[in-house]
Design a protein around this motif. Structure first.
Motif, PDB file in Angstrom:
ATOM      1  N   ASN A  11       7.979  -9.157  -0.287  1.00 39.83           N
ATOM      2  CA  ASN A  11       6.596  -8.889  -0.667  1.00 39.83           C
ATOM      3  C   ASN A  11       6.193  -7.533  -0.118  1.00 39.83           C
ATOM      4  N   ALA A  32     -12.043  -8.164   1.474  1.00 41.74           N
ATOM      5  CA  ALA A  32     -10.807  -8.632   0.859  1.00 41.74           C
ATOM      6  C   ALA A  32     -10.601  -7.987  -0.510  1.00 41.74           C
ATOM      7  N   ILE A  33     -11.648  -7.888  -1.303  1.00 45.71           N
ATOM      8  CA  ILE A  33     -11.545  -7.250  -2.620  1.00 45.71           C
ATOM      9  C   ILE A  33     -11.164  -5.778  -2.458  1.00 45.71           C
ATOM     10  N   LEU A  36      -7.496  -5.642  -1.789  1.00 45.22           N
ATOM     11  CA  LEU A  36      -6.704  -5.854  -2.998  1.00 45.22           C
ATOM     12  C   LEU A  36      -6.672  -4.601  -3.868  1.00 45.22           C
ATOM     13  N   ARG A  38      -6.695  -1.637  -2.964  1.00 49.75           N
ATOM     14  CA  ARG A  38      -5.803  -0.650  -2.337  1.00 49.75           C
ATOM     15  C   ARG A  38      -4.328  -0.960  -2.588  1.00 49.75           C
ATOM     16  N   MET A  39      -4.027  -2.111  -3.154  1.00 53.25           N
ATOM     17  CA  MET A  39      -2.626  -2.479  -3.366  1.00 53.25           C
ATOM     18  C   MET A  39      -2.094  -1.977  -4.706  1.00 53.25           C
ATOM     19  N   GLN A  40      -2.870  -1.208  -5.446  1.00 49.37           N
ATOM     20  CA  GLN A  40      -2.396  -0.674  -6.721  1.00 49.37           C
ATOM     21  C   GLN A  40      -1.212   0.265  -6.532  1.00 49.37           C
ATOM     22  N   ALA A  44       1.023  -2.856  -9.006  1.00 51.23           N
ATOM     23  CA  ALA A  44       0.537  -4.212  -9.237  1.00 51.23           C
ATOM     24  C   ALA A  44      -0.185  -4.357 -10.569  1.00 51.23           C
ATOM     25  N   GLY A  52      -2.709  -7.623 -14.052  1.00 52.87           N
ATOM     26  CA  GLY A  52      -2.225  -7.587 -12.680  1.00 52.87           C
ATOM     27  C   GLY A  52      -1.016  -8.476 -12.484  1.00 52.87           C
ATOM     28  N   CYS A  55      -1.891 -11.093  -7.732  1.00 48.55           N
ATOM     29  CA  CYS A  55      -2.460 -11.081  -6.387  1.00 48.55           C
ATOM     30  C   CYS A  55      -3.946 -11.427  -6.495  1.00 48.55           C
ATOM     31  N   GLY A  56      -4.477 -11.999  -5.459  1.00 50.90           N
ATOM     32  CA  GLY A  56      -5.871 -12.403  -5.527  1.00 50.90           C
ATOM     33  C   GLY A  56      -6.360 -12.939  -4.213  1.00 50.90           C
ATOM     34  N   LEU A  57      -7.498 -13.605  -4.283  1.00 47.67           N
ATOM     35  CA  LEU A  57      -8.138 -14.164  -3.097  1.00 47.67           C
ATOM     36  C   LEU A  57      -8.030 -15.681  -3.108  1.00 47.67           C
TER      37      LEU A  57
END
Length: 146
Positions: A11, A32-33, A36, A38-40, A44, A52, A55-57
């Motif tokens: 991961n 948290a959003i 997420l 920032r994970m582009q 992703a 996508g 990934c999520g909450l």
């Protein structure tokens, strides 16, 4: 061969954001959003710019939210209840069979089915790839005995 290291996956990252005292906080959700988003960097999102990688909450919805939903449906929730999130087939007959099996199992566990709710979805934000495999998403409200 039972093991082959070529099947190993890794991961890119995992984040855990929580209020240390367990207090519900919109700030925690916003943070948290932001994380997420920032994970582009890891690809992703597919080329369509919308689809996508899942990934999520994971968060706990407040009791009063579910009680409000139940009230708007005319349902009565017990003191002990649960809400299941189900991803059903788009074929109405297959979805109906799945619902029937799930309800039978709920009853077998001495629980009672309160009702089914279709989860609202904003399809406008989904890419073509996501739309092509989008399941029917429903919630099952279940009451438990005291």
């Amino acid at each position: 061969m039972l093991y082959d290291k070529s099947f190993e996956k890794d991961n890119c990252g995992f984040g855990l954001i929580a209020h240390i005292e367990g207090e519900p906080s919109h700030k925690v959700v916003r943070t948290a959003i932001h994380g997420l988003a920032r994970m582009q960097h890891r690809g992703a999102i597919l080329a369509d710019g919308k689809t996508g990688d899942g990934c999520g909450l994971l968060l706990q919805k407040p009791d009063r939210f579910f009680r409000y939903i139940a009230e708007t449906q005319g349902w009565s929730l017990a003191r002990n209840y649960s809400v299941g999130m189900l991803f059903l087939n788009n074929d109405p007959e297959k979805a109906a069979i799945s619902r029937k099996i799930i309800e039978e199992e709920v009853l077998r566990e001495t629980l009672s089915v309160v009702g089914w709710r279709e989860v609202p979805i904003n399809r406008d934000v989904l890419g073509e790839v996501a739309l092509s495999s989008l399941p029917v998403i429903e919630q099952l409200f279940i009451n438990a005995p005291a």
